[in-house]
Design a protein around this motif. Structure first.
Motif, short mmCIF file in Angstrom:
data_model
loop_
_atom_site.label_atom_id
_atom_site.label_comp_id
_atom_site.label_asym_id
_atom_site.label_seq_id
_atom_site.Cartn_x
_atom_site.Cartn_y
_atom_site.Cartn_z
N MET A 136 61.15 46.59 -15.22
CA MET A 136 59.90 46.57 -15.99
C MET A 136 59.05 47.80 -15.67
N ASP A 137 59.11 48.27 -14.42
CA ASP A 137 58.29 49.41 -14.01
C ASP A 137 58.80 50.73 -14.57
N LYS A 138 60.02 50.73 -15.11
CA LYS A 138 60.56 51.95 -15.71
C LYS A 138 60.20 51.98 -17.19
N HIS A 176 71.53 3.54 -12.01
CA HIS A 176 70.54 3.49 -10.94
C HIS A 176 69.53 4.60 -11.15
N PRO A 177 68.35 4.41 -10.67
CA PRO A 177 67.30 5.44 -10.88
C PRO A 177 67.71 6.80 -10.33
N TRP A 178 68.41 6.82 -9.17
CA TRP A 178 68.77 8.12 -8.59
C TRP A 178 69.89 8.84 -9.35
N GLU A 179 70.53 8.11 -10.32
CA GLU A 179 71.56 8.75 -11.13
C GLU A 179 70.98 9.36 -12.41
N GLN A 180 69.69 9.14 -12.60
CA GLN A 180 69.06 9.68 -13.79
C GLN A 180 68.69 11.15 -13.58
N ALA A 181 68.18 11.74 -14.63
CA ALA A 181 67.76 13.14 -14.55
C ALA A 181 66.47 13.30 -15.34
N ASN A 182 65.43 12.73 -14.82
CA ASN A 182 64.13 12.86 -15.45
C ASN A 182 63.55 14.23 -15.08
N ILE A 183 63.72 15.17 -15.96
CA ILE A 183 63.34 16.56 -15.66
C ILE A 183 62.37 17.03 -16.72
N THR A 184 61.27 17.62 -16.25
CA THR A 184 60.30 18.25 -17.17
C THR A 184 60.53 19.76 -17.13
N MET A 185 60.48 20.34 -18.31
CA MET A 185 60.79 21.78 -18.36
C MET A 185 59.63 22.53 -19.01
N GLY A 186 59.58 23.83 -18.69
CA GLY A 186 58.62 24.74 -19.29
C GLY A 186 59.27 26.11 -19.48
N LEU A 187 58.89 26.79 -20.54
CA LEU A 187 59.54 28.07 -20.87
C LEU A 187 58.47 29.11 -21.21
N ALA A 188 58.66 30.33 -20.73
CA ALA A 188 57.78 31.45 -21.09
C ALA A 188 58.64 32.67 -21.38
N VAL A 189 58.33 33.36 -22.52
CA VAL A 189 59.07 34.56 -22.94
C VAL A 189 58.27 35.79 -22.55
N TYR A 190 58.91 36.76 -21.99
CA TYR A 190 58.25 37.99 -21.56
C TYR A 190 57.62 38.69 -22.75
N ASP A 191 56.33 39.03 -22.61
CA ASP A 191 55.57 39.75 -23.63
C ASP A 191 55.09 41.06 -23.01
N ALA A 192 55.64 42.17 -23.48
CA ALA A 192 55.32 43.47 -22.89
C ALA A 192 53.84 43.81 -23.02
N ASP A 250 52.12 40.74 -20.35
CA ASP A 250 52.68 40.49 -19.01
C ASP A 250 52.83 41.81 -18.27
N SER A 251 52.08 41.99 -17.20
CA SER A 251 52.17 43.21 -16.40
C SER A 251 53.19 43.09 -15.29
N SER A 252 53.64 41.86 -15.01
CA SER A 252 54.64 41.65 -13.97
C SER A 252 55.49 40.45 -14.35
N VAL A 253 56.62 40.31 -13.67
CA VAL A 253 57.51 39.17 -13.91
C VAL A 253 56.82 37.88 -13.45
N ASN A 254 56.02 37.99 -12.41
CA ASN A 254 55.31 36.79 -11.93
C ASN A 254 54.37 36.23 -12.99
N ASP A 255 53.83 37.11 -13.85
CA ASP A 255 53.00 36.61 -14.95
C ASP A 255 53.79 35.69 -15.86
N VAL A 256 55.03 36.07 -16.14
CA VAL A 256 55.89 35.24 -16.98
C VAL A 256 56.20 33.92 -16.26
N ALA A 257 56.49 34.02 -14.95
CA ALA A 257 56.81 32.81 -14.17
C ALA A 257 55.63 31.86 -14.14
N ARG A 258 54.41 32.42 -13.99
CA ARG A 258 53.22 31.55 -13.98
C ARG A 258 53.03 30.84 -15.30
N ARG A 259 53.24 31.56 -16.39
CA ARG A 259 53.09 30.92 -17.70
C ARG A 259 54.14 29.83 -17.88
#
Length: 543
Positions: A404-406, A495-511, A514-523
């Motif tokens: 990104m810095d290049k 059984h409850p431990w065989e389940q996969a209750n997973i919440t997800m979130g997605l962020a796309v890099y916006d040049a 987003d000034s850093s990759v961490n900005d994308v990760a935070r979003r």
């Protein structure tokens, strides 16, 4: 300092160059002499063959004319004067039988001297289209002085010489066509009666001579016994006379019928042979074309020598390379290991000192790689799920940040963050071993949905995935598959431990934002927590 390989190669190549240079020099001299000899033979052979063809052509006309003349001369013996006209008619029939078997005849004739008979003039036949002959109006000989050999040469010269002969090219009076003719005088009671002759088209002769060619610019020409030009390719140019003079005063005489001369700025070589009718056939070729063949052959030998030298040099290099290659490979492998690359391949297995050193080095590298791999797994791999851990995630993030810095890099990526819901409840209720199963199930679900992208466990119940290239472009479909696989696991679990209750979130890099990759990760993290809130509200909402 030169290596052993270099010294050995140079010494071998120098020896080869000296040997091949000597052999090439001897070959060049031999080829030059052989090439000149072959060219001379070709020149003589071409001249001899051309002379034979012309002799056949000329002899056909001469023989036919002599045959008719001999028959007429014999029939004149004891013939009364009153039968002269009948004898002319007989001659007409004789010619008609002979002329069709004679090559190149344009006209034939039997002309009577006006001093013998002012009424019987003879005849003259001219070739027409379709190889037929038609009688043509004859020249009025009485208008000429038959003792003057400068005019009406086909009649006056045979009368003056008293013998059959070939005449140089001249234009016929009535046809205005350039011809050559062979003429025989006829006598009756030792008195000149007339002339029997055949004329051949000069163009036909020219066509026959033009066939005599050697190389690209060689050609033939004909001179008579007095060196008058009978035929030359430049008949309409003064060059014909220049070449005649040049060949009569040659620069070198190579033999009785073989000369070298300079003409029109070109050094030439010519061979000539006399013809039975007194003419001479010359075949001439520029010297540069004679030399061209052996010079090309010499060039081929030189190129072949260079090629052989290159091949032998390459073979020498290969031989010395085989001697020093194991050491060089071992040195290169050591440099790779020093740079952190432990995937080396050393194929030398001979039981000599180098082979033993190679095997020992390979064992050392193998052990070192094993230790490094174990350390790498401890640092970057999550022990429970076998996916990359938080340290691996941070290392990957740093690589993206470097890109990104290049300013020349154009990045396109997205970060997905996943959180395992209710992990604390499962740990507290069923035990941490069941919680571990719950985490593994979640990891397997994420890895299955995003099989071509790196998956990271970045916390106790949190995972992340970084989407690039085709997975980035197909992210909507991949998340659809993720939800589909998640529902299938929920349906199949007992059984409850065989389940996969997973919440997800997605962020796309916006040049732009987003000034850093961490900005994308935070979003992405914020998106995940927002989705978790919405899910809880939906679950707590009364039915």
């Amino acid at each position: 300092m030169y290596s052993i390989r270099t010294k050995f190669t140079l010494l071998t190549i120098i020896a080869i160059i000296v040997t091949m240079s000597t052999a090439t020099l001897i070959g060049v001299i031999s080829i030059r002499n052989l090439g000149l000899s072959d060219a001379d033979q070709m020149l003589h052979l071409k001249c001899t063959t051309g002379a034979m063809n012309l002799e056949t052509y000329f002899n056909s006309v001469e023989k036919s004319t002599k045959t008719v003349a001999m028959l007429v001369q014999d029939s004149f013996e004891g013939m009364p004067y009153e039968n002269l006209n009948g004898q002319v008619e007989n001659t007409r029939h004789m010619f008609d039988k002979v002329v069709h078997n004679t090559n190149g005849v344009l006209t034939y004739y039997f002309r009577i001297d006006p001093a013998i008979s002012p009424n019987v003039k003879g005849f003259w036949y001219v070739k027409q289209a379709g190889n037929t002959f038609q009688e043509h109006a004859v020249t009025d000989i009485s208008q000429y002085d038959t003792n003057d050999t400068s005019a009406l040469v086909w009649f006056t010269v045979p009368k003056a010489t008293g013998k059959g002969l070939w005449l140089p090219p001249y234009n016929t009076e009535n046809l205005d066509v350039r011809v050559l003719s062979y003429n025989v005088p006829i006598y009756w009671q030792q008195k000149f009666v007339g002339v029997i002759g055949m004329e051949i088209d000069y163009e036909t002769l020219a066509h026959e001579v033009e066939k005599i060619k050697l190389f690209d610019h060689g050609y033939a020409f004909i001179l008579d016994a007095d060196s008058n030009v009978i035929y030359h390719p430049q008949m309409d140019s003064t060059l014909q006379y220049g070449e005649k003079i040049a060949i009569d005063t040659p620069d070198r005489i190579l033999g009785d019928s073989h000369v070298q001369y300079h003409f029109n700025g070109i050094d030439k070589e010519a061979v000539f042979l006399p013809l039975s009718n007194g003419m001479r056939l010359y075949v001439t070729v520029p010297l540069y074309e004679i030399n061209k063949g052996w010079k090309i052959l010499i060039w081929h030998i030189l190129l072949a020598s260079i090629f052989i030298l290159v091949i032998v040099s390459l073979f020498t290099l290969r031989l010395t390379n085989n001697i020093t290659k194991p050491l060089r490979n071992l040195t290169a492998a050591a440099k790779q290991v020093a740079n952190g690359n432990y995937d080396i391949a050393l194929t030398y297995k001979d039981a000599d000192e180098i082979g033993i050193l190679t095997q020992t080095f390979q064992q050392l590298v193998k052990q070192t790689k094993s230790h490094i791999g174990a350390l790498h797994r401890q640092v970057y791999i999550d022990a429970l799920t076998s996916v990359r851990n938080k340290a691996g995630y941070e290392a990957y993030i740093q690589k993206l940040q470097d890109k990104m810095d290049k300013p020349t890099e154009k990045l396109a990526f997205a970060i997905g963050v996943f959180d395992c819901d209710n992990l604390k409840q499962i740990n507290d209720t069923y035990g941490h071993d069941k919680g571990d199963i719950y985490i593994k199930t979640a990891s397997q679900l994420i890895c299955r949905a995003f099989s071509h992208s790196p998956v990271f466990r970045i916390g106790g119940d949190e995972f992340a995935v970084i989407l690039e290239n085709s997975d980035f472009r197909n992210r909507a479909e991949l998340f659809r598959l993720f939800r589909l696989y998640r529902e299938k696991i929920l349906v199949a679990s007992k059984h409850p431990w065989e389940q996969a209750n997973i919440t997800m979130g997605l962020a796309v890099y916006d040049a732009q934002s987003d000034s850093s990759v961490n900005d994308v990760a935070r979003r992405a993290d914020q998106c995940m927590y927002e989705n978790k809130r919405l899910r809880k509200e939906k679950q707590n909402k009364p039915s």
